[in-house]
Structure formats: structure tokens, C-alpha cells
Design an enzyme around this catalytic site. Sequence first.
Site, mmCIF file in Angstrom:
data_model
loop_
_atom_site.group_PDB
_atom_site.id
_atom_site.type_symbol
_atom_site.label_atom_id
_atom_site.label_comp_id
_atom_site.label_asym_id
_atom_site.label_seq_id
_atom_site.Cartn_x
_atom_site.Cartn_y
_atom_site.Cartn_z
ATOM 1 N N GLU A 267 0.846 -1.195 0.000
ATOM 2 C CA GLU A 267 0.000 0.000 0.000
ATOM 3 C C GLU A 267 0.877 1.239 0.000
ATOM 4 O O GLU A 267 1.888 1.303 0.695
ATOM 5 C CB GLU A 267 -0.912 0.036 1.228
ATOM 6 N N TYR B 228 -12.272 -6.222 9.504
ATOM 7 C CA TYR B 228 -11.570 -6.053 10.778
ATOM 8 C C TYR B 228 -11.486 -7.388 11.505
ATOM 9 O O TYR B 228 -12.501 -7.886 11.999
ATOM 10 C CB TYR B 228 -12.301 -5.043 11.657
ATOM 11 N N GLN C 80 -7.801 -5.043 8.012
ATOM 12 C CA GLN C 80 -7.006 -4.033 8.695
ATOM 13 C C GLN C 80 -5.821 -4.750 9.339
ATOM 14 O O GLN C 80 -5.796 -5.976 9.461
ATOM 15 C CB GLN C 80 -7.844 -3.331 9.759
#
Length: 288
Positions: A17, A144, A175
Amino acid sequence: MKIIDIIKNKKVTVSFEVFPPKEWAKIGDTKDVINQMVKDSPAWMSVTYGAAGTTSGYTTEIANAVKNGGVTPLSHLTCLTSTKEKINSVLDELEENNIENILALRGDIPKDFTMSDNQYYHHAFELVNEIKQRGKFCIGGACYPETHPDSKSRVEDISHLKEKVDCGLDFITTQMFFDNEAFYNFREMCAIKEINVPIVAGIMPITNAKQIKRSVELSNCSLPKKFQKIMERFGEKPEIMKQAGIIYATEQIIDLMANGVNNIHIYTMNKPDVAHKIMEGLSAIINE
């Protein structure tokens, strides 16, 4: 290339990322980061939309830089702080630039934001529905492992995730987490709920002590005792903490892969040297 095809065609994937700069004047610095990162041949690179949409205008520019570097880009798209009109404008822009992959996100709720305003999509599944209608994009979503901060319970959180996946997600990315057992429990619950899309495990190497508080707030994750001990011993020694953080993240990934998790996403924080060190530590495994 669509990410779901990359996942299907490769035994192991490791993706990165990156995030755009806050100021256009620094766009060249981010492109330099990308030029260094593509040398490690990530399976794809995701480009964030910016907190509260602040750098949304730069996302396509950076995604194009990723593509020009020979790597498939994944463009983040956050709906809560962008009007429906803006969302459609961004989708048009992505189509025009032949960017095929979108990570559809709700985004954080800004202070004093009016949730009843019908100019906005209020939930990620609404954004997924909008993107899906175009029929041209591979769509990813976020999840999550240790429950979304806004959810009342794990059961509620998994139910919302199931709803979002059923709207047409091709894959989901977690996440960050620091305890692999949390991920394994999450994976099992997804299987029980028949969430059958690929789950990409998100790993953030913590290379300085200042990162950890914000990281925990964003991901609602816990810190295992092993990691706490590392922070206690090395947190005040930047170079040692950096090395320890890289090793911890690499060991996390090796354990995940040993347990059948073949798709890893590294939250690089725009640090090519950190991403490179992790890829070096995984080189033989990736090429198995």
C-alpha cells in the site's frame, strides 16, 4: 489486470500500500517511492484515497504511476466524505485511465458530519452496489479481524461484512493485526458465515514507537505480549526498533503462509526500504 485474476493465478501474493502526498508539490517524491517499490515486484499496489478525502484528487495520478511501473494498481475509493456526484466523477476518471480495481470503503466519520444527507453514501455496501452497476471493476472491501470500532459485537460485525460481500465484492483485505490467532479466529467465523471470497491479510511493520498508538486506534487491534515486550525493550532505540519491527512482521507473514494464508498485503507507510527487507526475508517462500 484484475486482482481477483492475480489471486487465482498465483500460489502466493504479496502486495503493497502507498499513499499520495498531502501537497501536489510533493507528488514527485511519492512517484520516487513507487519507482523503488516496483523493483520488488509486488502482486499489486493499492493507493489510498486520503483521510477524509483530502488527497482524493491525487489517487488516479499515483495509480497511473504504479501502472506505468509495471504493477497492477488498486485505487481506494471512500464514499462518506465524497458526494454521489463526486463518486461518479471518480469512477469515470478511473475508467478513462483503464484502472480496473477499486477498494470500496466507507471511510472515517468526520466531526459534525450529517449522516442524513442524501448526497452521500453512508455505508460501504451502497458504494459497492454503485460500482457493481458499471460492470467493469474488480471490487475489494475492508474487514476487521478484531471487530470494527463502530460495531457492538463480533456477530454484528461479521453480519455487516456478509451483507457487503454479497453485494458483489471479489475479495476482502483486513485491517492490520499483530496477533495471528485473531486472524485465524476471524477466518473461521467468515467460513461459518459463508463469506467465501479470498481474504487478504493486512500486515503493518511497526518500525517506530510513535506508530503504534495510531495504528491500534485505526484497526481496533490488540497487542500480544510478545509485541509489547519488543516495544518495552527497543521502543526508545529507533534503529533497533526498526529492525525488530521488520523481523516481527516477516515472522507474522511466514506463520500466516504456513497456515494456508497465501495473500498478504503490507501497509508500507511509503517506506521502500522496509518493504524491501520484508520481501528479502520471504524471497524463497514467495518463489516456492
